[in-house]
Scaffold this motif. Structure first.
Motif, PDB file in Angstrom:
ATOM      1  N   THR A  43     113.040  13.514   3.553  1.00  0.00           N
ATOM      2  CA  THR A  43     112.387  12.748   2.483  1.00  0.00           C
ATOM      3  C   THR A  43     111.007  13.274   2.110  1.00  0.00           C
ATOM      4  O   THR A  43     110.477  12.925   1.049  1.00  0.00           O
ATOM      5  N   GLY A  44     110.407  14.081   2.989  1.00  0.00           N
ATOM      6  CA  GLY A  44     109.056  14.549   2.742  1.00  0.00           C
ATOM      7  C   GLY A  44     108.001  13.518   3.039  1.00  0.00           C
ATOM      8  O   GLY A  44     106.817  13.723   2.747  1.00  0.00           O
ATOM      9  N   SER A  45     108.401  12.394   3.640  1.00  0.00           N
ATOM     10  CA  SER A  45     107.457  11.311   3.917  1.00  0.00           C
ATOM     11  C   SER A  45     107.420  11.029   5.411  1.00  0.00           C
ATOM     12  O   SER A  45     108.435  10.632   6.002  1.00  0.00           O
ATOM     13  N   PRO A  46     106.249  11.221   6.053  1.00  0.00           N
ATOM     14  CA  PRO A  46     106.164  10.901   7.485  1.00  0.00           C
ATOM     15  C   PRO A  46     106.343   9.397   7.742  1.00  0.00           C
ATOM     16  O   PRO A  46     106.834   9.005   8.799  1.00  0.00           O
ATOM     17  N   ILE A  47     105.942   8.567   6.765  1.00  0.00           N
ATOM     18  CA  ILE A  47     106.123   7.124   6.925  1.00  0.00           C
ATOM     19  C   ILE A  47     107.612   6.789   6.985  1.00  0.00           C
ATOM     20  O   ILE A  47     108.061   5.992   7.825  1.00  0.00           O
ATOM     21  N   ARG A  48     108.400   7.398   6.093  1.00  0.00           N
ATOM     22  CA  ARG A  48     109.837   7.159   6.117  1.00  0.00           C
ATOM     23  C   ARG A  48     110.452   7.678   7.413  1.00  0.00           C
ATOM     24  O   ARG A  48     111.397   7.094   7.943  1.00  0.00           O
ATOM     25  N   GLY A  49     109.897   8.758   7.952  1.00  0.00           N
ATOM     26  CA  GLY A  49     110.384   9.272   9.228  1.00  0.00           C
ATOM     27  C   GLY A  49     110.191   8.260  10.344  1.00  0.00           C
ATOM     28  O   GLY A  49     111.082   8.047  11.180  1.00  0.00           O
ATOM     29  N   ILE A  50     109.023   7.609  10.353  1.00  0.00           N
ATOM     30  CA  ILE A  50     108.763   6.581  11.366  1.00  0.00           C
ATOM     31  C   ILE A  50     109.686   5.383  11.152  1.00  0.00           C
ATOM     32  O   ILE A  50     110.252   4.826  12.105  1.00  0.00           O
ATOM     33  N   GLN A  51     109.851   4.983   9.890  1.00  0.00           N
ATOM     34  CA  GLN A  51     110.729   3.846   9.599  1.00  0.00           C
ATOM     35  C   GLN A  51     112.178   4.141   9.974  1.00  0.00           C
ATOM     36  O   GLN A  51     112.925   3.239  10.357  1.00  0.00           O
ATOM     37  N   ALA A  52     112.564   5.403   9.870  1.00  0.00           N
ATOM     38  CA  ALA A  52     113.956   5.781  10.156  1.00  0.00           C
ATOM     39  C   ALA A  52     114.324   5.510  11.612  1.00  0.00           C
ATOM     40  O   ALA A  52     115.498   5.272  11.914  1.00  0.00           O
ATOM     41  N   ILE A  53     113.342   5.569  12.515  1.00  0.00           N
ATOM     42  CA  ILE A  53     113.629   5.267  13.917  1.00  0.00           C
ATOM     43  C   ILE A  53     114.194   3.863  14.024  1.00  0.00           C
ATOM     44  O   ILE A  53     115.214   3.624  14.698  1.00  0.00           O
ATOM     45  N   PHE A  54     113.554   2.931  13.340  1.00  0.00           N
ATOM     46  CA  PHE A  54     114.024   1.537  13.370  1.00  0.00           C
ATOM     47  C   PHE A  54     115.304   1.372  12.560  1.00  0.00           C
ATOM     48  O   PHE A  54     116.267   0.747  13.005  1.00  0.00           O
ATOM     49  N   ASP A  55     115.326   1.925  11.345  1.00  0.00           N
ATOM     50  CA  ASP A  55     116.469   1.724  10.455  1.00  0.00           C
ATOM     51  C   ASP A  55     117.738   2.360  11.008  1.00  0.00           C
ATOM     52  O   ASP A  55     118.841   1.825  10.824  1.00  0.00           O
ATOM     53  N   ALA A  56     117.610   3.504  11.682  1.00  0.00           N
ATOM     54  CA  ALA A  56     118.795   4.152  12.251  1.00  0.00           C
ATOM     55  C   ALA A  56     119.382   3.303  13.372  1.00  0.00           C
ATOM     56  O   ALA A  56     120.603   3.115  13.449  1.00  0.00           O
ATOM     57  N   SER A  57     118.512   2.783  14.235  1.00  0.00           N
ATOM     58  CA  SER A  57     118.997   1.913  15.317  1.00  0.00           C
ATOM     59  C   SER A  57     119.574   0.623  14.759  1.00  0.00           C
ATOM     60  O   SER A  57     120.580   0.109  15.263  1.00  0.00           O
ATOM     61  N   LEU A  58     118.946   0.088  13.698  1.00  0.00           N
ATOM     62  CA  LEU A  58     119.446  -1.140  13.088  1.00  0.00           C
ATOM     63  C   LEU A  58     120.809  -0.910  12.449  1.00  0.00           C
ATOM     64  O   LEU A  58     121.710  -1.758  12.557  1.00  0.00           O
ATOM     65  N   THR A  59     120.976   0.224  11.792  1.00  0.00           N
ATOM     66  CA  THR A  59     122.272   0.551  11.189  1.00  0.00           C
ATOM     67  C   THR A  59     123.341   0.686  12.256  1.00  0.00           C
ATOM     68  O   THR A  59     124.463   0.178  12.109  1.00  0.00           O
TER      69      THR A  59
END
Length: 549
Positions: A43-59
């Protein structure tokens, strides 16, 4: 298509996880970091990278939560049965069938398989070890033969198919994009081929060690002279000798340290599936609480439990539920089989899993109400279910972040993880990597099947048989269409490798420790002797999958 930086970062993450697994370390941290970096690059966004940790586990949690509920309900049912000692009564009658070493070997394998298929090996091994193993030893079965029968039938054959609860097939199928029921059917066939082959080879290995039925067999086994002394037990004998003979050579600190180092067993991810927990085999009890982190009890203190119940009403309920609960599940399996032939309405995938969980919940309520009455049951049922949920998250919670990383490489889940409004535009990193490497991949179903099997076994080396299933399932979904192999078949092959290796058969730092503890054999010797039979079975079942299925 041209590979981007995200593809290479994702590939590096996969290789890092495999490498950490081979090193027998927990892969949770590498999976979390790989998820963050991959999402950042995508995504080019470090913020989205951090959020992905949570969103991937939630998914992953949203896709796999049905598995957690099944584990919770079945564990709650086992707790309700244990309260009335119905779990002990279910296996006690088989003691009478053990007339000799061969019959004891067959009974141990069959009963272990049956109990483990419905309740997983965690509670089955201490229960069988306390009640049936002493009877088998007395009948003439060597301790190593008993240990191998339990390990192969329970941690291997039953857990690798997981046909009733379908936790393992659910993990594999979700990652592969296949039906869980299809993966479960194929895994059942492959597990039977592997298990029967291993049991036959084990029987051939044990044939010269069978003894005539005798009480002396049990006495020698209880005295610890059936197998070689472990270093710790040899040291204990020396300490006793030194205490009795003041002139004996004293024991040095270096010698003690050497023994401690030799006895130390490396432990992989301890939060693996229930088959990988190390429950405490209670002294005089029918089996430790499912999911307990306590180490196995000392081999020298393991005793058969007292199954007599003073209260006539409880004894009557124990008899009813010890026969009724297995009968209900057998009827359920018969219904599922009839459904495959269109004789009754068919239940597929999640529907079949829902039936297992629903039946378990109803049986919990009936058992607790019958034992404690309606008023107390309002509290007790909730307690059993809570214990089941706690066990489910302790047992499977670590799988969620790992699954989340591999879901990130799947186009079906990547859009949701990355927050894309149009989830159909999300790239499938793993499929793209396999497509780009297609010209280097041998277009041979046999070679690909064995490759996935080996990767599954490598994932199982950490001692957690289920943590590798998201990887093998993802590879199956990506490689299957490329080489013309059904992804469900390929996922089942990877499941065989991961669970047979890490579920408690081939590595000594898994729940094989419990088997060794209740049978009083050295765990390293047990793993070494199980290697040839199991590998032969896996080779045969993989060939069957590649050439026949």
């Amino acid at each position: 298509m041209a590979l981007t930086a995200a593809h290479w970062v994702y590939l590096a993450g996969v290789l890092l996880i495999i490498g950490v697994t081979i090193a027998r370390k927990n892969v949770l941290v590498p999976a979390l970091l790989a998820t963050a970096v991959t999402a950042w690059v995508m995504t080019g966004s470090p913020i989205r990278g951090i959020q992905a940790i949570f969103d991937a586990s939630l998914t992953a949690a949203s896709e796999l939560f049905n598995i957690f509920l099944i584990i919770a309900m079945v564990t709650a049912l086992l707790g309700a049965l244990r309260a009335m000692k119905a779990d002990q009564r279910m296996v006690t009658p088989f003691q009478k069938v053990m007339r000799g070493g061969w019959s004891a070997y067959a009974v141990l394998a069959v009963v272990t398989y049956g109990i483990s298929l419905f309740f997983w090996p965690t509670p089955a091994v201490p229960l069988i070890g306390a009640i049936l193993v002493p009877a088998a030893i007395r009948a003439g079965l060597p301790a190593m033969g008993a240990a191998m029968a339990i390990a192969v039938a329970g941690q291997g054959m039953a857990l690798s198919s997981d046909y009733v609860m379908q936790v393992a097939p659910g993990l594999s199928a979700t990652a592969a994009g296949a039906k869980a029921s299809t993966v479960a059917d194929i895994a059942l066939v492959l597990s039977l081929i592997t298990g029967v082959t291993a049991l036959v080879i084990t029987a051939l290995m044990m044939r010269r060690h069978m003894k005539q039925p005798s009480a002396e067999n049990l006495e020698r086994w209880e005295a610890g002279v059936v197998t070689d002394f472990t270093p710790a037990r040899r040291l204990l004998r020396r300490i006793r000798s030194t205490a009795q003979q003041p002139t004996a050579e004293p024991i040095s600190v270096e010698e003690v340290a050497e023994v401690v180092e030799e006895e130390k067993v490396p432990v992989g991810a301890t939060a693996g599936p229930p088959g990988n927990d190390l429950p405490r085999a209670r002294r005089g009890g029918g089996g430790g609480h499912a999911g307990s982190d306590d180490p196995p009890s000392s081999p020298g203190t393991f005793q058969a439990p007292e199954t007599e119940i003073d209260d006539p009403r409880v004894a009557r309920l124990s008899k009813i539920f010890s026969a009724g609960v297995p009968l209900v599940f057998v009827l359920m399996i018969a219904y599922l089989v009839l459904g495959k032939f269109d004789l009754v309405p068919s239940l597929e995938g999640g529907d079949a899993a829902a039936l297992v969980g629903g039946l378990a919940a109803i049986l919990v309520i009936i058992a607790v109400v019958a034992l404690e009455g309606p008023k107390k049951a309002l509290t007790s049922v909730g307690g059993h279910v809570t214990d089941g949920l706690v066990f489910a998250f302790r047992a499977m919670g670590v799988v969620l972040p790992i699954a989340g990383f591999f879901f990130l490489g799947n186009a079906d889940f990547a859009g949701k993880i990355l927050g894309y409004e149009d989830t159909d535009k999300a790239p499938g990193l793993l499929v793209d990597l396999v497509t780009a490497a297609a010209r280097y991949i041998p277009h041979s179903g046999v070679i690909v099947c064995f490759g996935v099997l080996i990767i599954g076994m490598a994932c199982g080396l950490e001692g957690s048989g289920f943590s590798g299933l998201p990887l093998t399932g993802s590879l199956a979904g990506a490689l299957g269409p490329t080489v013309g192999v059904d992804p469900a078949t390929l996922a089942a092959v990877g499941q065989m490798g991961s669970v047979w290796a890490g579920g408690g058969v081939l590595v000594a730092w898994s729940s094989l420790l419990v088997v060794a503890g209740v049978t009083r054999v050295p765990v390293i010797d047990l793993a070494r002797k199980a290697f040839l039979p199991v590998i032969a079975g896996l080779v045969l079942s993989t060939l069957f999958a590649a050439l026949v299925l």
